[in-house]
Enzyme design. Sequence first.
Site, PDB file in Angstrom:
ATOM      1  N   GLY A  86      -4.539  -7.326  -2.724  1.00 47.55           N
ATOM      2  CA  GLY A  86      -5.409  -6.375  -2.046  1.00 47.55           C
ATOM      3  C   GLY A  86      -4.601  -5.231  -1.466  1.00 47.55           C
ATOM      4  O   GLY A  86      -3.410  -5.072  -1.745  1.00 47.55           O
ATOM      5  N   GLU A 107       5.281  -9.255  -0.572  1.00 48.56           N
ATOM      6  CA  GLU A 107       4.374  -8.575  -1.508  1.00 48.56           C
ATOM      7  C   GLU A 107       5.131  -7.521  -2.308  1.00 48.56           C
ATOM      8  O   GLU A 107       4.963  -7.404  -3.530  1.00 48.56           O
ATOM      9  CB  GLU A 107       3.222  -7.935  -0.746  1.00 48.56           C
ATOM     10  CG  GLU A 107       2.256  -8.965  -0.156  1.00 48.56           C
ATOM     11  CD  GLU A 107       1.185  -8.378   0.747  1.00 48.56           C
ATOM     12  OE1 GLU A 107       0.217  -9.084   1.015  1.00 48.56           O
ATOM     13  OE2 GLU A 107       1.322  -7.220   1.182  1.00 48.56           O
TER      14      GLU A 107
HETATM   15  C1  5RP Z   1      -1.475  -8.425   3.461  1.00 48.17           C
HETATM   16  C2  5RP Z   1      -2.004  -7.249   2.735  1.00 48.17           C
HETATM   17  C3  5RP Z   1      -3.412  -7.316   2.250  1.00 48.17           C
HETATM   18  O1  5RP Z   1      -3.421  -7.073   0.880  1.00 48.17           O
HETATM   19  C4  5RP Z   1      -4.231  -6.290   2.971  1.00 48.17           C
HETATM   20  O2  5RP Z   1      -4.086  -6.479   4.362  1.00 48.17           O
HETATM   21  C5  5RP Z   1      -5.708  -6.389   2.577  1.00 48.17           C
HETATM   22  O3  5RP Z   1      -6.244  -7.566   3.091  1.00 48.17           O
HETATM   23  P1  5RP Z   1      -7.780  -7.944   2.928  1.00 48.17           P
HETATM   24  O4  5RP Z   1      -7.986  -8.271   1.486  1.00 48.17           O
HETATM   25  O5  5RP Z   1      -7.951  -9.124   3.831  1.00 48.17           O
HETATM   26  O6  5RP Z   1      -8.582  -6.755   3.356  1.00 48.17           O
HETATM   27  O7  5RP Z   1      -1.355  -6.265   2.527  1.00 48.17           O
HETATM   28  O8  5RP Z   1      -0.194  -8.192   3.984  1.00 48.17           O
END
Ligand code: 5RP
Length: 227
Positions: A86, A107
């Site tokens: 995401g 990530e």
């Molecule tokens: C985690 C991230 C996630 O991809 C980002 O925060 C999006 O999260 P969500 O799908 O809960 O909106 O970078 O470190």
Amino acid sequence: MSQLSGQDALKAQVAHAALAYVQPHAWIGVGTGSTVNFFIDALAQSGIAIQGAVSSSIASTQRMQALGMHVVDLSEVPSLAVYIDGADEIDAHGYMVKGGGAALTREKIVAAQAQQFVCIVDQSKRVEVLGAFPLPVEVIPMAVPQLVREFAKLGGNAVLRMKNNQAVVTDNGQHILDVHGLRLTEPLALEARISQWPGVVTVGIFAFQKAHVCLMGTPAGVQTLRY
Ligand code: 5RP
């Protein structure tokens, strides 16, 4: 999926759409967050027999293992066909802000090993200019005061991320600064610049590791954007 409302329904929608990017017997990279949780659940239910997954966080590892999926260290795989994750924001170039879940360092490492980054978001994440979402930066704790001053010189207000009155500790044992008030008009240049500051582990600008594809959930269906 029909019992989900609003944003969650859109997240579930793109999570299912991402299954089209998962080849049987492939090694895949899996990100972190609520949208990815929908993807992990959809993958487990799909019956697609992947070779295994490399995870970007302890939370995603635990979720995948609980569903019987094979999770390995990045060092154990030759390469990753795809990385699915995401984002907190994504712009028209596929540049992203990430790290809302504090998993940005792993990530970025896993994304760098993948042939293709597939970003799964609901339409609320699409922006013209990155920066309305406070920019997450993983930092070495002793550097926090110095880095707060450096971000102030850029016009940003860097705030230590807290939970239950304690500084958040990442999977890597470090802290997170959330930087408010920046307009990231030149994401590549700013990512390169901030990455060089002493004490910065990872800045949550994903411009060098941008998305190749974005699956964006909208009430009218999933839009596929390629960069
Ligand atoms: C985690 C991230 C996630 O991809 C980002 O925060 C999006 O999260 P969500 O799908 O809960 O909106 O970078 O470190």
